[in-house]
Design a protein around this motif. Structure first.
Motif, PDB file in Angstrom:
ATOM      1  N   MET A   1      -3.692  38.197  53.256  1.00 35.93           N
ATOM      2  CA  MET A   1      -3.168  39.448  53.820  1.00 35.93           C
ATOM      3  C   MET A   1      -1.647  39.419  53.911  1.00 35.93           C
ATOM      4  O   MET A   1      -0.978  40.418  53.681  1.00 35.93           O
ATOM      5  CB  MET A   1      -3.776  39.677  55.207  1.00 35.93           C
ATOM      6  CG  MET A   1      -3.374  41.025  55.837  1.00 35.93           C
ATOM      7  SD  MET A   1      -3.909  42.448  54.871  1.00 35.93           S
ATOM      8  CE  MET A   1      -5.687  42.382  55.197  1.00 35.93           C
ATOM      9  N   GLY A   2      -1.097  38.248  54.233  1.00 36.24           N
ATOM     10  CA  GLY A   2       0.354  38.139  54.334  1.00 36.24           C
ATOM     11  C   GLY A   2       1.039  38.464  53.031  1.00 36.24           C
ATOM     12  O   GLY A   2       2.071  39.134  53.001  1.00 36.24           O
ATOM     13  N   SER A   3       0.479  37.967  51.921  1.00 39.28           N
ATOM     14  CA  SER A   3       1.078  38.244  50.618  1.00 39.28           C
ATOM     15  C   SER A   3       0.992  39.719  50.265  1.00 39.28           C
ATOM     16  O   SER A   3       1.871  40.262  49.592  1.00 39.28           O
ATOM     17  CB  SER A   3       0.407  37.391  49.543  1.00 39.28           C
ATOM     18  OG  SER A   3      -0.972  37.681  49.467  1.00 39.28           O
ATOM     19  N   LEU A   4      -0.066  40.385  50.731  1.00 34.76           N
ATOM     20  CA  LEU A   4      -0.210  41.821  50.481  1.00 34.76           C
ATOM     21  C   LEU A   4       0.895  42.588  51.211  1.00 34.76           C
ATOM     22  O   LEU A   4       1.529  43.480  50.627  1.00 34.76           O
ATOM     23  CB  LEU A   4      -1.580  42.307  50.938  1.00 34.76           C
ATOM     24  CG  LEU A   4      -1.814  43.824  50.864  1.00 34.76           C
ATOM     25  CD1 LEU A   4      -1.676  44.315  49.430  1.00 34.76           C
ATOM     26  CD2 LEU A   4      -3.181  44.179  51.437  1.00 34.76           C
ATOM     27  N   LYS A   6       3.731  41.435  52.075  1.00 38.99           N
ATOM     28  CA  LYS A   6       4.990  41.108  51.419  1.00 38.99           C
ATOM     29  C   LYS A   6       5.202  41.979  50.187  1.00 38.99           C
ATOM     30  O   LYS A   6       6.308  42.491  49.940  1.00 38.99           O
ATOM     31  CB  LYS A   6       5.017  39.623  51.040  1.00 38.99           C
ATOM     32  CG  LYS A   6       6.332  39.173  50.411  1.00 38.99           C
ATOM     33  CD  LYS A   6       6.269  37.729  49.954  1.00 38.99           C
ATOM     34  CE  LYS A   6       6.136  36.782  51.129  1.00 38.99           C
ATOM     35  NZ  LYS A   6       6.243  35.361  50.691  1.00 38.99           N
ATOM     36  N   GLN A   7       4.149  42.165  49.401  1.00 37.67           N
ATOM     37  CA  GLN A   7       4.255  42.983  48.202  1.00 37.67           C
ATOM     38  C   GLN A   7       4.530  44.443  48.555  1.00 37.67           C
ATOM     39  O   GLN A   7       5.328  45.115  47.883  1.00 37.67           O
ATOM     40  CB  GLN A   7       2.963  42.863  47.377  1.00 37.67           C
ATOM     41  CG  GLN A   7       2.747  41.499  46.738  1.00 37.67           C
ATOM     42  CD  GLN A   7       3.885  41.091  45.823  1.00 37.67           C
ATOM     43  OE1 GLN A   7       4.397  41.888  45.042  1.00 37.67           O
ATOM     44  NE2 GLN A   7       4.291  39.820  45.926  1.00 37.67           N
ATOM     45  N   ILE A   8       3.886  44.925  49.593  1.00 32.75           N
ATOM     46  CA  ILE A   8       4.129  46.300  50.028  1.00 32.75           C
ATOM     47  C   ILE A   8       5.577  46.463  50.471  1.00 32.75           C
ATOM     48  O   ILE A   8       6.250  47.451  50.126  1.00 32.75           O
ATOM     49  CB  ILE A   8       3.173  46.686  51.175  1.00 32.75           C
ATOM     50  CG1 ILE A   8       1.725  46.718  50.674  1.00 32.75           C
ATOM     51  CG2 ILE A   8       3.558  48.044  51.765  1.00 32.75           C
ATOM     52  CD1 ILE A   8       0.706  46.924  51.776  1.00 32.75           C
ATOM     53  N   TYR A   9       6.071  45.464  51.217  1.00 31.50           N
ATOM     54  CA  TYR A   9       7.440  45.540  51.705  1.00 31.50           C
ATOM     55  C   TYR A   9       8.418  45.535  50.537  1.00 31.50           C
ATOM     56  O   TYR A   9       9.377  46.311  50.508  1.00 31.50           O
ATOM     57  CB  TYR A   9       7.729  44.361  52.645  1.00 31.50           C
ATOM     58  CG  TYR A   9       9.062  44.490  53.351  1.00 31.50           C
ATOM     59  CD1 TYR A   9       9.158  45.188  54.549  1.00 31.50           C
ATOM     60  CD2 TYR A   9      10.218  43.929  52.825  1.00 31.50           C
ATOM     61  CE1 TYR A   9      10.369  45.330  55.204  1.00 31.50           C
ATOM     62  CE2 TYR A   9      11.438  44.063  53.464  1.00 31.50           C
ATOM     63  CZ  TYR A   9      11.499  44.764  54.657  1.00 31.50           C
ATOM     64  OH  TYR A   9      12.708  44.915  55.284  1.00 31.50           O
ATOM     65  N   ASN A  20      13.698  40.189  55.039  1.00 37.14           N
ATOM     66  CA  ASN A  20      12.775  40.610  56.087  1.00 37.14           C
ATOM     67  C   ASN A  20      11.309  40.616  55.651  1.00 37.14           C
ATOM     68  O   ASN A  20      10.436  40.928  56.461  1.00 37.14           O
ATOM     69  CB  ASN A  20      13.131  42.038  56.542  1.00 37.14           C
ATOM     70  CG  ASN A  20      14.540  42.152  57.079  1.00 37.14           C
ATOM     71  OD1 ASN A  20      14.879  41.511  58.052  1.00 37.14           O
ATOM     72  ND2 ASN A  20      15.358  42.966  56.437  1.00 37.14           N
ATOM     73  N   GLU A  21      11.050  40.257  54.415  1.00 41.88           N
ATOM     74  CA  GLU A  21       9.720  40.482  53.859  1.00 41.88           C
ATOM     75  C   GLU A  21       8.619  39.697  54.565  1.00 41.88           C
ATOM     76  O   GLU A  21       7.463  40.135  54.581  1.00 41.88           O
ATOM     77  CB  GLU A  21       9.709  40.160  52.363  1.00 41.88           C
ATOM     78  CG  GLU A  21       9.977  38.705  52.029  1.00 41.88           C
ATOM     79  CD  GLU A  21      10.064  38.458  50.531  1.00 41.88           C
ATOM     80  OE1 GLU A  21      10.206  39.455  49.788  1.00 41.88           O
ATOM     81  OE2 GLU A  21       9.998  37.295  50.112  1.00 41.88           O
ATOM     82  N   ASN A  22       8.946  38.559  55.158  1.00 44.42           N
ATOM     83  CA  ASN A  22       7.927  37.774  55.867  1.00 44.42           C
ATOM     84  C   ASN A  22       7.725  38.225  57.314  1.00 44.42           C
ATOM     85  O   ASN A  22       6.821  37.745  57.996  1.00 44.42           O
ATOM     86  CB  ASN A  22       8.303  36.290  55.855  1.00 44.42           C
ATOM     87  CG  ASN A  22       8.226  35.682  54.471  1.00 44.42           C
ATOM     88  OD1 ASN A  22       7.287  35.936  53.728  1.00 44.42           O
ATOM     89  ND2 ASN A  22       9.226  34.895  54.111  1.00 44.42           N
ATOM     90  N   LEU A  23       8.567  39.137  57.772  1.00 42.20           N
ATOM     91  CA  LEU A  23       8.505  39.577  59.166  1.00 42.20           C
ATOM     92  C   LEU A  23       7.681  40.853  59.340  1.00 42.20           C
ATOM     93  O   LEU A  23       7.074  41.065  60.390  1.00 42.20           O
ATOM     94  CB  LEU A  23       9.921  39.830  59.702  1.00 42.20           C
ATOM     95  CG  LEU A  23      10.919  38.675  59.572  1.00 42.20           C
ATOM     96  CD1 LEU A  23      12.275  39.093  60.116  1.00 42.20           C
ATOM     97  CD2 LEU A  23      10.408  37.429  60.273  1.00 42.20           C
ATOM     98  N   TRP A  24       7.671  41.667  58.340  1.00 35.75           N
ATOM     99  CA  TRP A  24       6.995  42.965  58.429  1.00 35.75           C
ATOM    100  C   TRP A  24       5.517  42.807  58.090  1.00 35.75           C
ATOM    101  O   TRP A  24       5.183  42.060  57.174  1.00 35.75           O
ATOM    102  CB  TRP A  24       7.648  43.949  57.448  1.00 35.75           C
ATOM    103  CG  TRP A  24       7.080  45.328  57.492  1.00 35.75           C
ATOM    104  CD1 TRP A  24       7.437  46.338  58.327  1.00 35.75           C
ATOM    105  CD2 TRP A  24       6.034  45.832  56.666  1.00 35.75           C
ATOM    106  NE1 TRP A  24       6.677  47.451  58.076  1.00 35.75           N
ATOM    107  CE2 TRP A  24       5.796  47.164  57.053  1.00 35.75           C
ATOM    108  CE3 TRP A  24       5.254  45.288  55.640  1.00 35.75           C
ATOM    109  CZ2 TRP A  24       4.838  47.964  56.458  1.00 35.75           C
ATOM    110  CZ3 TRP A  24       4.285  46.073  55.043  1.00 35.75           C
ATOM    111  CH2 TRP A  24       4.088  47.398  55.453  1.00 35.75           C
ATOM    112  N   PRO A  25       4.605  43.465  58.824  1.00 28.87           N
ATOM    113  CA  PRO A  25       4.806  44.425  59.915  1.00 28.87           C
ATOM    114  C   PRO A  25       4.613  43.815  61.304  1.00 28.87           C
ATOM    115  O   PRO A  25       4.565  44.545  62.280  1.00 28.87           O
ATOM    116  CB  PRO A  25       3.713  45.452  59.637  1.00 28.87           C
ATOM    117  CG  PRO A  25       2.556  44.602  59.148  1.00 28.87           C
ATOM    118  CD  PRO A  25       3.183  43.472  58.353  1.00 28.87           C
ATOM    119  N   HIS A  26       4.486  42.471  61.398  1.00 32.68           N
ATOM    120  CA  HIS A  26       4.100  41.859  62.668  1.00 32.68           C
ATOM    121  C   HIS A  26       5.240  41.753  63.673  1.00 32.68           C
ATOM    122  O   HIS A  26       5.009  41.746  64.887  1.00 32.68           O
ATOM    123  CB  HIS A  26       3.501  40.475  62.414  1.00 32.68           C
ATOM    124  CG  HIS A  26       2.273  40.501  61.560  1.00 32.68           C
ATOM    125  ND1 HIS A  26       1.220  41.344  61.802  1.00 32.68           N
ATOM    126  CD2 HIS A  26       1.939  39.781  60.452  1.00 32.68           C
ATOM    127  CE1 HIS A  26       0.271  41.152  60.888  1.00 32.68           C
ATOM    128  NE2 HIS A  26       0.694  40.214  60.061  1.00 32.68           N
TER     129      HIS A  26
END
Length: 298
Positions: A1-4, A6-9, A20-26
């Motif tokens: 889910m995390g990689s998903l 990241k791809q969306i971001y 910021n890609e590893n921070l969103w959306p959490h």
């Protein structure tokens, strides 16, 4: 889910927001008028953090900064008793013989490789940990919000403010030209110093440079740094051995970034009547940067 996520971001944001890609959306934050992060939550759980404005100028005793160069092994650190103590990275292995009041961790790689040590720091109610949101996000992979007992103070690299666009290092001097709290070398514009950590910290390839700017903001006027060797980069840090040492990138950055940054900072701190002493007598940073003294002279 995390990689998903990241791809969306990545798909919805330009490259300038990539940090910021590893921070969103959490992760969600709010900012204070001065610019620093005022609140932070992780998966909708609020995390208690310090108000950086309330920490400014609160240090009224000498401060020792314990870095991690091999020379620390040769020092009788009990001679620094009576000072406040700030540690970085693996210096926490000295806990028991030293009580840390402040701590700085800004390297995600260190957090990833040393989860047990970082967990112990997070469990210490007696210290303030200065760290970044990126590092905190890494910590929350092995520690729950409820198990964080230390006081957290969130700081940022001026180039990578959370949920803002990144700024190339050679553009920072121009970008912050109207801000008196950021000073940059007129000849080497990637060399700088922050007098107000609420607005961000200037990186110089080593956590000790962050610690120095934090110490100044806290009000440090007499600062003694142990383990600031900046040589023998192939040797293990004082808490490591050949079998478990982490990689170091100091050698590649020393001539072009680390040395000129500390030299630049030394001039600013002298102008501000802040005295900094290097307890590593064989440090590659000469007396033109910080006066080298024996721990017996402290």
């Amino acid at each position: 889910m995390g990689s998903l996520f990241k791809q969306i971001y990545r798909y919805t944001h330009s490259r300038e927001f990539r940090h910021n890609e590893n921070l969103w959306p959490h992760i969600t934050i709010t900012r204070a008028p001065e610019g620093h992060i005022a609140s932070i939550s992780y998966k909708k759980k609020n995390i208690n953090i310090e108000d950086l404005s309330k920490l400014k100028g609160t240090l009224n005793v000498p401060l020792s900064i314990i870095a991690t160069g091999p020379s620390v092994k040769d020092l009788t650190l009990s001679k620094l008793s009576g000072m406040s103590t700030l540690g970085v990275n693996g210096a926490y292995t000295l806990m028991g013989s030293i009580n840390f009041d402040y701590y700085v961790i800004v390297d995600r790689g260190f957090v990833e490789k040393k989860p047990e040590l970082v967990s112990a720091i997070l469990a210490n109610k007696g210290l303030i940990l200065f760290t970044t949101v990126l590092c905190l996000n890494e910590m929350l992979k092995f520690v729950t919000v409820e198990n964080i007992s230390c006081r957290l103070a969130i700081v940022e690299d001026i180039r990578y403010r959370i949920f803002d666009k990144s700024i190339p290092s050679n553009k920072c001097a121009d970008f912050f030209s109207g801000c008196a709290d950021f000073l940059f070398d007129s000849k080497n514009k990637h060399i700088g110093y922050s007098k107000d950590i609420r607005k961000g910290i200037v990186d110089a390839g080593t956590v000790t440079y962050w610690a120095l700017q934090i110490a100044f903001y806290l009000g440090g006027k007499d600062i003694f740094i142990a383990g600031l060797d900046m040589n023998n980069f192939s040797k293990p840090r004082f808490y490591e051995d050949e079998a478990n040492k982490l990689p170091s990138f100091l050698a590649g950055n020393y001539e072009t970034l680390i040395y000129p940054s500390f030299l630049y900072a030394s001039g600013i701190m002298k102008d501000e009547n802040c005295k900094v002493y290097n307890l590593s007598l064989n440090s590659a940073l000469g007396d033109e940067v910080f006066k080298r003294i024996s721990i017996d002279e402290v």
